[in-house]
Structures are given as structure tokens and as C-alpha cells.
Write a protein that holds these residues in place. Sequence first.
Motif, mmCIF file in Angstrom:
data_model
loop_
_atom_site.group_PDB
_atom_site.id
_atom_site.type_symbol
_atom_site.label_atom_id
_atom_site.label_comp_id
_atom_site.label_asym_id
_atom_site.label_seq_id
_atom_site.Cartn_x
_atom_site.Cartn_y
_atom_site.Cartn_z
ATOM 1 N N ARG A 128 42.057 -27.578 7.487
ATOM 2 C CA ARG A 128 42.251 -26.246 8.437
ATOM 3 C C ARG A 128 42.569 -26.499 9.615
ATOM 4 O O ARG A 128 43.444 -25.654 10.662
ATOM 5 N N ALA A 129 41.298 -26.880 10.569
ATOM 6 C CA ALA A 129 41.140 -26.868 11.915
ATOM 7 C C ALA A 129 42.599 -27.958 12.383
ATOM 8 O O ALA A 129 43.087 -27.253 13.862
ATOM 9 N N PHE A 137 34.826 -26.012 15.892
ATOM 10 C CA PHE A 137 35.574 -26.062 14.375
ATOM 11 C C PHE A 137 34.396 -26.566 13.358
ATOM 12 O O PHE A 137 34.903 -26.649 11.961
ATOM 13 N N ARG A 143 32.867 -29.659 1.689
ATOM 14 C CA ARG A 143 33.390 -28.713 3.487
ATOM 15 C C ARG A 143 33.801 -29.382 4.603
ATOM 16 O O ARG A 143 35.099 -28.095 5.181
ATOM 17 N N HIS A 169 35.830 -18.943 12.094
ATOM 18 C CA HIS A 169 34.871 -19.842 13.329
ATOM 19 C C HIS A 169 33.491 -19.754 12.919
ATOM 20 O O HIS A 169 32.889 -20.970 12.640
ATOM 21 N N ARG A 170 32.782 -18.969 12.488
ATOM 22 C CA ARG A 170 32.230 -18.318 11.984
ATOM 23 C C ARG A 170 30.861 -19.074 12.556
ATOM 24 O O ARG A 170 29.330 -18.765 12.542
ATOM 25 N N THR A 221 35.305 -19.845 0.742
ATOM 26 C CA THR A 221 34.078 -18.830 1.668
ATOM 27 C C THR A 221 32.949 -19.257 0.144
ATOM 28 O O THR A 221 32.149 -19.852 1.097
ATOM 29 N N ALA A 245 33.673 -23.357 10.992
ATOM 30 C CA ALA A 245 34.459 -23.106 10.376
ATOM 31 C C ALA A 245 35.082 -23.247 8.826
ATOM 32 O O ALA A 245 35.297 -24.379 8.525
ATOM 33 N N ARG A 246 35.877 -22.253 7.848
ATOM 34 C CA ARG A 246 36.229 -22.326 6.772
ATOM 35 C C ARG A 246 37.766 -21.915 6.323
ATOM 36 O O ARG A 246 36.982 -20.385 6.877
ATOM 37 N N SER A 256 37.455 -29.943 3.601
ATOM 38 C CA SER A 256 38.726 -28.992 4.225
ATOM 39 C C SER A 256 38.203 -28.004 5.635
ATOM 40 O O SER A 256 39.899 -27.501 5.136
ATOM 41 N N GLU A 257 37.675 -28.075 5.870
ATOM 42 C CA GLU A 257 37.414 -27.191 7.207
ATOM 43 C C GLU A 257 38.682 -28.525 9.018
ATOM 44 O O GLU A 257 39.035 -27.947 9.194
ATOM 45 N N VAL A 264 41.708 -19.800 9.017
ATOM 46 C CA VAL A 264 40.567 -20.482 9.204
ATOM 47 C C VAL A 264 39.814 -19.158 10.090
ATOM 48 O O VAL A 264 39.747 -18.079 10.240
#
Length: 537
Positions: free
Chosen positions: A66-67, A156, A59, A136-137, A165, A159-160, A62-63, A134
Motif C-alpha cells: 500500500r505504501a 508508514f 502485516r 497512517h495510525r 484493518t 500504516a495499513r 501488506s503495508e 492507507v
Amino acid sequence: MSDGLRPGDPARLGGYEVLDRLGEGGMGSVFLARSPQGRRVAVKVVRLEFSHDEEFRGRFRSEVNRARQVPPFCTAEVLDADPDHDPPYLVVEYVEGPSLAQVVREQGPLGAAQLHSIAVGVATALTAIHGAGVIHRDLKPANVLVAPGGIKVIDFGIARAFEATSQHTRTNQMVGTVSFMAPERFDTTTGRPVGPAADIFAWGAVVAYAATGRNPFGGDSATATAMRILTQPPDLTGLGGPLRELVSQALEKDPAARPTARELLDGLLTAAYPVGAGKSAQVPGSTPAASVLPAAGGDDQGPRPTPPGPAAAGRAGSRRRGRLTALGAVAAVIAVLVPASLFGPKLLRGQSKPDPAGSTAAGSPATSRPPATASVSGTPTASPSASVDPTAAMLAGQRRILLHVVEIDRDLSLPFDGELEVGDGTGKDALFVLEPAGVDYMIKSVNPDIAHRPCLGVKLDSEGYKSLVGAECRPTAATLFGISREGKDDKGRTSYAIVSDEYGVVQWSPSKKEIYVEFLGDAPIDTTFSLVDRGAV
């Protein structure tokens, strides 16, 4: 804020010298460090108990990927990362400045101009974040920094990517802060992935908190707060004006009923003064009455129509040279509306919205033109007591028009076969209406014989040539156009460039005798259009 290094804290992480502890979150600790080049940076380190979990490490990896794609003008820029380090860490720009939580805690609820700046800044950040794929979550006041150069949204670490997801999340895991979680975050029974609409809900809660000093769903426990989020309307007491309407829409229980980040930004930028404080906060020289997004509903396939203010026609002027991407526009917004003097008392002093007909000078009396109001359908209608400006009515979609090509003295027409032509403007094929869609327009034929593909759209052939043809009337990159004021035609009418953000400027080809679309770079625009009124719709 410095927490001081603790026993057991690392002295170095890779090539970074650890200087201080900045904070701690659910997934790890954040340290102030010095890079090998001597730059101060923030390093987020994953907790040891998670760092040996391959699922969690996946995880994190991958984040990080993207970040890196999120533009740094509104977030803490990702500088480096080592997902394979033990423990993994992420290096981001160190941002000076207090968090929004600290500002409200020390100074109380924000004033109108300050609040509007926060709302615009965070919506800008979300537009960029979501544009990079992305979520944020964990958007909350503690993750909004009031930096000297403008608002920065940080953290982040949870964030994903939209398409990832589920593969790194266990069923019983939930990351975020309850007070700012969307209702769908609490529903683990459907198996549906959480989308960007969850961040929009958090935006509404953050803005409400900044305006009132309290969470709109605040309870005496996390459970009570979650129940209020799920079952009760938000308490927006103390928040007024057009901003209240936007916040209310953002806090809808149904994620499909919330606006997108870009729609929030569009709605905020139609406000003629920093909203939330009534007419006393109106900026000198600006026109009154902001347009806000209509009640949202339906699917989330594109921008929902919003009544354009007089600035809608002129706001595309910055697109005159080449492609203006959504993120480029956002960067311009952040530079103008969220400057270093963010918390100054007159954020927008002296700015006024241009008149679409080009007849109202900046600084003219705010009462020179009554505002348009929105009907139930979202289509603007003139105030009953107002004298209707023909150009404003055409831009509001209330009048049929000819699209007159100024340079060749001809008019566009869309025959039944859907192939765009130019002619003398005498037939029903030449009648169009502008349908506002956010800050852009769809251009729709009102020929009653065209029931299929009545809107203008860009067609890209196998060789890359872009022409205008009939298209389905759905707001997409191919059917949305900006209307940018360019000058006057030989009859004194305002002339406009028609610009697609995605494909370029609408042009006339003398050699091919047809309308096409291209990016111009630094070349001047040589095809403009005037709007010729042909009566009410």
C-alpha cells in the motif's frame, strides 16, 4: 538526527550500505544507508523479535504494497522493500530537515503563516495517503518533517490498508502514540475497524501542538492523557481564527463528525490569510474573512457543503485541460502553499482571491466586497449591511439561474423524465440552483414537479459515451462539478466551463444535438455557460 551505529547494528542490508542510525520506533530501527547507485536513503528494519512472527510479517508485506501507492510529493517515497529478508526492511527516500517536534522544541509555538503551512502540508499528505487506501495510525510531530521542498509526512511502518484493518492485528495490540490517538483507538470492545478519521483527529492534535507548544489533551501520564481524550474537550487556548474551528472539528469524539482530509484541505484553502493570528496577519491584496467547514455530522459518504469563497468559481481554471484528479490538485496546492521558503514571514505575499464575476483585479482593496457568512444550515447568506453581488449570490446557491449555452444561444432544461435538453429557457424545466459542496457544486433543478433525480449527473453507457442526465442529489464523482471562469458571452456576462473531475468537460455535440461529457486533453474548450439570474431561491 544521527544516533551513531551501535554494536550489533547491521553493516549492510541487501544491497544497501548502512552508514548511521537515525532513530528507533516501536516496530524497528531506522538507518541512514547508501544505495548501490550512491543515493542516501533511509532503511527501516523490523525488530528481530517481530521478524519471525508470520502474522507480523504478513502485516509488513501488506503495508509495503500500500505504501508504494502513496504519491511521493508529500511523503517519504518508498524506493524498495524486502519483506522476506531476515529481518525484513523497507527503503524510503531520505528527507533532510528537522521534524515539527524539533522545530517547536527549539523555537517554540509557530507563527500564523508557519502554522497555516504546516496545517495545509499535513492535510495535503493525508489526502494523498487516504486516497491510496492507507491509514497512517501514528501521525505525530516527530513524523512531520519540515524539508527544504515542503512538508513531508513519514513513517508508514504501521500504516495499513483500509480493508486490512483486522487480519494482521491481535485484539490486544495497539500501535501509535497516545497523545495523538483518537478516542476510538482506545475502544477495543466494538470490534469496529479504525478508519481514516483517526488520522484526522491526529491532524487536529498536531496542529494544536504546533500552535501552542503542548498537546491539547496533555496529562501527567499516558493513562491520564487517554482519559482526557475520551472524556474532555481539547484545550485550544492560544489557537484562534478559522483554524481553531477546523481543529475543533477534527478533534470531535465521534469519528463520523470529523471532516475528511480533503474537506480539511478545502477549508484551509478558503482562508484569505494565514489563520490563527487575526487581521494583523492578513495578506496584502487578499479579501478578508475565511469560510470554514460547518459543524460536521451525519454519514461520511461525500463532501459536506461548505460556503465557497469568491475563489470557488475561479479555482477550477486549472482543470481546463483534461482530468484534474484530487491528487493532482493536492500536488498543485503543495507547490504553491508549502514552498522551499516554508518558514518565510510572507508565505502568500501578493496573492489575492479572484472575484467570481471577473471584475476585481488582483491587489484590489480587501474591503471592496463584504464577505458572505454561513447560516446554521451551512448555506451562505449575505452580510446584512452588504450590497449583494449577483454573481456571488448565484455561485453561493442563493439565486435561481438559467444555464445558458453561450455558443448556441440556448438554455439547459431538465424535464420530468430526467433526460437533459436545450431550449429557450422559458419553462420551469430550465431553472436551476448551484448547491455548493466543498469547492465544487451540485447543479439542482428547482422544477417543483421533479422530486426524484433533480440534480445533474454524468451517465456512462455501455460504449463509454458520457451524457448529462437527472440524478439523485448526493455528492458523488458523477454529480460534483467545478465551475471554471472562461471569458464573456455576447451580453458581457462571465462565461464558465463546467468540469467533472472524474469524467471531463461538459460539451455540446452539434451532430447529436445533445450535451455530453469528455476529456479534452490539450484541445480548447468550445462549450461555455453563462449564469442568468432568475430571482431568489
